[in-house]
Design a protein around this motif. Structure first.
Motif, short mmCIF file in Angstrom:
data_model
loop_
_atom_site.label_atom_id
_atom_site.label_comp_id
_atom_site.label_asym_id
_atom_site.label_seq_id
_atom_site.Cartn_x
_atom_site.Cartn_y
_atom_site.Cartn_z
N ILE A 77 -90.88 -36.19 33.48
CA ILE A 77 -91.18 -36.81 32.19
C ILE A 77 -89.89 -37.14 31.45
O ILE A 77 -89.73 -38.25 30.88
CB ILE A 77 -92.07 -35.89 31.33
N GLU A 78 -88.94 -36.20 31.45
CA GLU A 78 -87.66 -36.44 30.78
C GLU A 78 -86.91 -37.61 31.42
O GLU A 78 -86.32 -38.45 30.72
CB GLU A 78 -86.79 -35.18 30.84
N GLU A 79 -86.92 -37.68 32.75
CA GLU A 79 -86.20 -38.74 33.44
C GLU A 79 -86.85 -40.10 33.24
O GLU A 79 -86.17 -41.12 33.13
CB GLU A 79 -86.08 -38.42 34.94
N ILE A 80 -88.17 -40.14 33.20
CA ILE A 80 -88.87 -41.41 32.93
C ILE A 80 -88.52 -41.91 31.53
O ILE A 80 -88.23 -43.09 31.32
CB ILE A 80 -90.39 -41.25 33.09
N TYR A 81 -88.54 -40.98 30.57
CA TYR A 81 -88.19 -41.34 29.18
C TYR A 81 -86.73 -41.80 29.09
O TYR A 81 -86.42 -42.81 28.45
CB TYR A 81 -88.43 -40.12 28.30
N ASN A 90 -92.49 -48.55 18.77
CA ASN A 90 -91.49 -47.49 18.79
C ASN A 90 -92.15 -46.13 18.53
O ASN A 90 -91.89 -45.15 19.25
CB ASN A 90 -90.43 -47.77 17.73
N ASP A 91 -93.02 -46.07 17.54
CA ASP A 91 -93.69 -44.83 17.17
C ASP A 91 -94.64 -44.37 18.28
O ASP A 91 -94.72 -43.17 18.60
CB ASP A 91 -94.46 -45.03 15.87
N LEU A 92 -95.33 -45.30 18.92
CA LEU A 92 -96.27 -44.97 19.98
C LEU A 92 -95.56 -44.34 21.18
O LEU A 92 -96.02 -43.33 21.74
CB LEU A 92 -97.03 -46.22 20.41
N ILE A 93 -94.44 -44.91 21.57
CA ILE A 93 -93.70 -44.37 22.72
C ILE A 93 -93.14 -42.99 22.39
O ILE A 93 -93.21 -42.06 23.22
CB ILE A 93 -92.59 -45.34 23.13
N LEU A 94 -92.63 -42.80 21.19
CA LEU A 94 -92.13 -41.49 20.77
C LEU A 94 -93.24 -40.44 20.81
O LEU A 94 -93.07 -39.33 21.35
CB LEU A 94 -91.56 -41.58 19.36
N ARG A 95 -94.39 -40.78 20.22
CA ARG A 95 -95.49 -39.81 20.15
C ARG A 95 -96.04 -39.49 21.55
O ARG A 95 -96.42 -38.34 21.82
CB ARG A 95 -96.61 -40.35 19.25
N THR A 96 -96.07 -40.47 22.42
CA THR A 96 -96.56 -40.25 23.78
C THR A 96 -95.63 -39.32 24.56
O THR A 96 -96.08 -38.39 25.24
CB THR A 96 -96.72 -41.59 24.51
N TYR A 97 -94.33 -39.58 24.45
CA TYR A 97 -93.35 -38.71 25.11
C TYR A 97 -93.46 -37.28 24.59
O TYR A 97 -93.48 -36.31 25.36
CB TYR A 97 -91.94 -39.26 24.89
N ARG A 98 -93.57 -37.11 23.28
CA ARG A 98 -93.65 -35.77 22.70
C ARG A 98 -94.92 -35.05 23.12
O ARG A 98 -94.92 -33.83 23.37
CB ARG A 98 -93.57 -35.87 21.18
N LEU A 99 -96.03 -35.78 23.21
CA LEU A 99 -97.29 -35.17 23.61
C LEU A 99 -97.16 -34.53 25.00
O LEU A 99 -97.55 -33.37 25.21
CB LEU A 99 -98.40 -36.22 23.62
N PHE A 100 -96.60 -35.29 25.95
CA PHE A 100 -96.50 -34.77 27.31
C PHE A 100 -95.51 -33.61 27.40
O PHE A 100 -95.77 -32.61 28.07
CB PHE A 100 -96.08 -35.89 28.27
N SER A 101 -94.38 -33.71 26.72
CA SER A 101 -93.39 -32.63 26.80
C SER A 101 -93.94 -31.35 26.17
O SER A 101 -93.69 -30.25 26.67
CB SER A 101 -92.09 -33.04 26.12
N GLU A 102 -94.73 -31.48 25.10
CA GLU A 102 -95.30 -30.30 24.46
C GLU A 102 -96.43 -29.69 25.29
O GLU A 102 -96.59 -28.46 25.34
CB GLU A 102 -95.80 -30.66 23.06
N LYS A 103 -97.22 -30.54 25.96
CA LYS A 103 -98.32 -30.01 26.79
C LYS A 103 -97.77 -29.26 28.00
O LYS A 103 -98.29 -28.22 28.39
CB LYS A 103 -99.23 -31.15 27.25
N ILE A 104 -96.70 -29.79 28.60
CA ILE A 104 -96.12 -29.13 29.76
C ILE A 104 -95.48 -27.81 29.35
O ILE A 104 -95.58 -26.80 30.05
CB ILE A 104 -95.09 -30.05 30.44
N ALA A 105 -94.82 -27.78 28.18
CA ALA A 105 -94.18 -26.55 27.69
C ALA A 105 -95.19 -25.59 27.07
O ALA A 105 -94.89 -24.41 26.84
CB ALA A 105 -93.11 -26.89 26.67
N ASN A 106 -96.38 -26.10 26.77
CA ASN A 106 -97.46 -25.31 26.15
C ASN A 106 -97.05 -24.76 24.78
O ASN A 106 -97.42 -23.65 24.39
CB ASN A 106 -97.90 -24.16 27.07
N ARG A 107 -96.26 -25.57 24.06
CA ARG A 107 -95.88 -25.20 22.69
C ARG A 107 -95.33 -26.45 22.00
O ARG A 107 -94.87 -27.38 22.66
CB ARG A 107 -94.83 -24.10 22.68
N PRO A 108 -95.34 -26.47 20.66
CA PRO A 108 -94.76 -27.63 19.96
C PRO A 108 -93.24 -27.65 20.11
O PRO A 108 -92.60 -26.60 20.30
CB PRO A 108 -95.14 -27.38 18.49
N ASN A 109 -92.67 -28.85 20.05
CA ASN A 109 -91.21 -28.97 20.00
C ASN A 109 -90.72 -28.39 18.67
O ASN A 109 -91.43 -28.42 17.66
CB ASN A 109 -90.78 -30.42 20.10
N LEU A 110 -89.50 -27.90 18.66
CA LEU A 110 -88.92 -27.35 17.45
C LEU A 110 -87.94 -28.31 16.79
O LEU A 110 -87.62 -28.16 15.61
CB LEU A 110 -88.21 -26.02 17.76
#
Length: 572
Positions: A101-105, A138-158
């Protein structure tokens, strides 16, 4: 451009009229998103075997199959938590999934990204429509990236970073309703840009960082070997000085072309059906590797053509061809092009002086003005830039005046005081800041200002090749000959290195058409002499030691003395 998305040459162009996701579900389900994921997988095949093997299930899937399956997986992940999903090879390792996910982003953001829409095909279109649509992307891509990173980490970003995740720039286009000349009918169907939105600071990484070769006269009108597909080209109408210029560019070079909007005034939409004074074809797929110009005397148009080639990704090709065409046209009108810089210095006590420093690339024009700002900070109220690279001198009732060509400046970062790029970075475009000869384009003054008549009080040649210090007034014959010789110590900012001479220090028109330029030099210099304008040299020492700025400081001190009405200085 009829395509929904174009991905090539390290850039992506989105057609908002055909591919605009209004929400995350539409984005993840779109063929446009799938095309990007497939492009990413193909790139990773050569760059990161682990990611490629992970996405293709150790080679069992083709990139196209892997792309489709991964897009389906992401659509499910957007709805369900990981522990609710059916087992799949995408879930065998959460750490690897997070890395993917990080590399795609990162891969998306490493591209030069642009969006556009047709202003005439969009109901109630206005600039706010374009900005709003691009901002939501711009906002849609940011929110989509954050959703996946938070689901994989099983916690909100800080920590949340509001980066430019959508496009670097967007623009609107319209189609020409009626073409301005039958001899140029091959350009009729190219969409015309009428509005540009730049997300600054914009950082671009062109393959080339230096201009090579010369602009030479063509043997025939380049329209005779025009090779373009209207669906792969755009037209950017700009004002170069007071002249209308149509820049037709291959979409391969969209980043460079849109950067022109930070340097030249964009022509209003009502001028897009007029006959241009200047016309440029940038990226012509003719196989010639040429940079040529042609005077179409029948239609009164100066035509420039630059062949498609990796080297032309350098922004200087666009800028200098536009200025070359401008200079050729203005000489025809009786105006003298000046390769140099002109500024109006306003003092805190109300006095004002207009100074011109002439010289070829690397002579120290910009550096001297930057140094002048520094040494005169207690006396100078403001510095207005009439032109930073190319301008003109013309006569009205026997009085010489200066005018500019650009609303911005294209500056080498090494030429500036270390703090300057950071001071102006919020409005700037940076070209390969990690490389030698890195540059920035920053807007300086309004178009209405640069195209006014500006009185001249001092005209000096920037001398970087002798060991004199400060500034010296020259005789009429000396200053003319010095300027015509165009001597400088070339510092490698172009293809030249070492002591060189260029006619009138200007390889962008005057050198090519010396017989036209020669009488203009006599006329303008005579007028400056008759008006009592100070004419001489400043000594920058840049040809000796660029790291030692003492020569620049000495020149700036003498300029300040002149501006504050101290006696005219003599060179040591």
């Amino acid at each position: 451009m009829e395509k929904k998305i174009s991905i090539a040459n390290r850039q992506v162009i989105l057609n908002y009229n055909k591919a605009y996701p209004k929400n995350r579900e539409t984005l993840l389900k779109s063929k446009t998103f799938e095309k990007f994921i497939t492009y990413f997988i193909n790139i990773e095949k050569d760059m990161d075997v682990n990611i490629y093997d992970y996405l293709t299930n150790d080679g069992e899937l083709t990139p196209e199959e892997a792309g489709r399956q991964f897009c389906t997986f992401l659509r499910l992940l957007a709805v369900f938590d990981i522990d609710e999903m059916e087992p799949t090879h995408f879930l065998k390792d959460n750490d690897t999934l997070n890395n993917v996910i990080e590399e795609i982003y990162r891969g998306w953001r490493s591209l030069q990204r642009f969006g556009f829409m047709n202003s005439l095909d969009t109901p109630d279109f206005g600039i706010n429509t374009l900005v709003e649509r691009d901002s939501k992307m711009n906002d849609l891509i940011l929110r989509t990236y954050r959703l996946f990173s938070e689901k994989i980490a099983n916690r909100p970003n800080l920590v949340y970073r509001q980066v430019q995740a959508g496009t670097n720039s967007c623009f609107s286009v319209h189609d020409s309703e009626e073409h301005w000349n039958e001899d140029y009918i091959g350009l009729k169907d190219v969409p015309i840009i009428d509005c540009v939105m730049l997300r600054t600071p914009m950082i671009l990484h062109p393959k080339s960082s230096k201009r090579t070769g010369m602009f030479v006269k063509a043997e025939e009108n380049p329209m005779n070997y025009l090779s373009i597909d209207p669906n792969e080209w755009f037209c950017l109408p700009i004002k170069v000085g007071k002249l209308l210029c149509f820049v037709y560019f291959n979409t391969k070079y969209t980043a460079s072309a849109l950067s022109m909007a930070n340097l030249f005034e964009l022509a209003p939409i009502d001028e897009s059906n007029k006959r241009p004074d200047l016309l440029m074809i940038f990226g012509n797929e003719d196989g010639k590797n040429e940079t040529v110009y042609w005077h179409d005397e029948k239609n009164g148009i100066w035509v420039g053509c630059i062949s498609d080639h990796p080297r032309i990704e350098y922004f200087g090709y666009l800028k200098k061809m536009a200025l070359t065409l401008h200079n050729l046209a203005m000489m025809e009108k009786g105006w003298l092009p000046i390769h140099g810089a002109m500024v109006n210095i306003k003092l805190k006590d109300g006095r004002q002086k207009g100074i011109i420093l002439m010289g070829d690339s690397g002579a120290g024009k910009s550096e001297s003005i930057e140094a002048l700002k520094h040494v005169g900070k207690d006396k100078i109220k403001s510095v207005e830039v009439v032109f930073d690279d190319m301008g003109t001198i013309h006569l009205e009732d026997g009085v010489p005046y200066g005018q500019g060509t650009e609303i911005g400046a294209f500056i080498r970062l090494d030429d500036l005081d270390p703090g300057t790029p950071y001071r102006d970075m919020d409005r700037s475009i940076f070209f390969a800041p990690e490389n030698p000869n890195s540059r920035m384009v920053v807007p300086t003054e309004p178009y209405s200002f640069i195209t006014r008549n500006h009185p001249i009080d001092l005209f000096c040649y920037a001398n970087n090749y002798t060991d004199s210090k400060g500034m010296k007034e020259l005789t009429f014959d000396e200053i003319k000959q010095t300027c015509k010789d165009g001597t400088r110590m070339a510092l490698g900012t172009t293809q030249e290195v070492g002591l060189s001479k260029t006619y009138f220090a200007n390889p962008f028109g005057p050198m090519q058409e010396q017989e036209i330029c020669e009488p203009l030099i006599d006329e303008m210099f005579t007028a400056m002499k008759d008006q009592g304008i100070y004419m001489g040299e400043i000594y920058t020492h840049l040809g000796f030691d660029k790291s030692n700025r003492q020569g620049i400081e000495d020149a700036a001190e003498e300029l300040l003395k002149f501006i504050t009405d101290d006696p005219k200085p003599e060179a040591e």
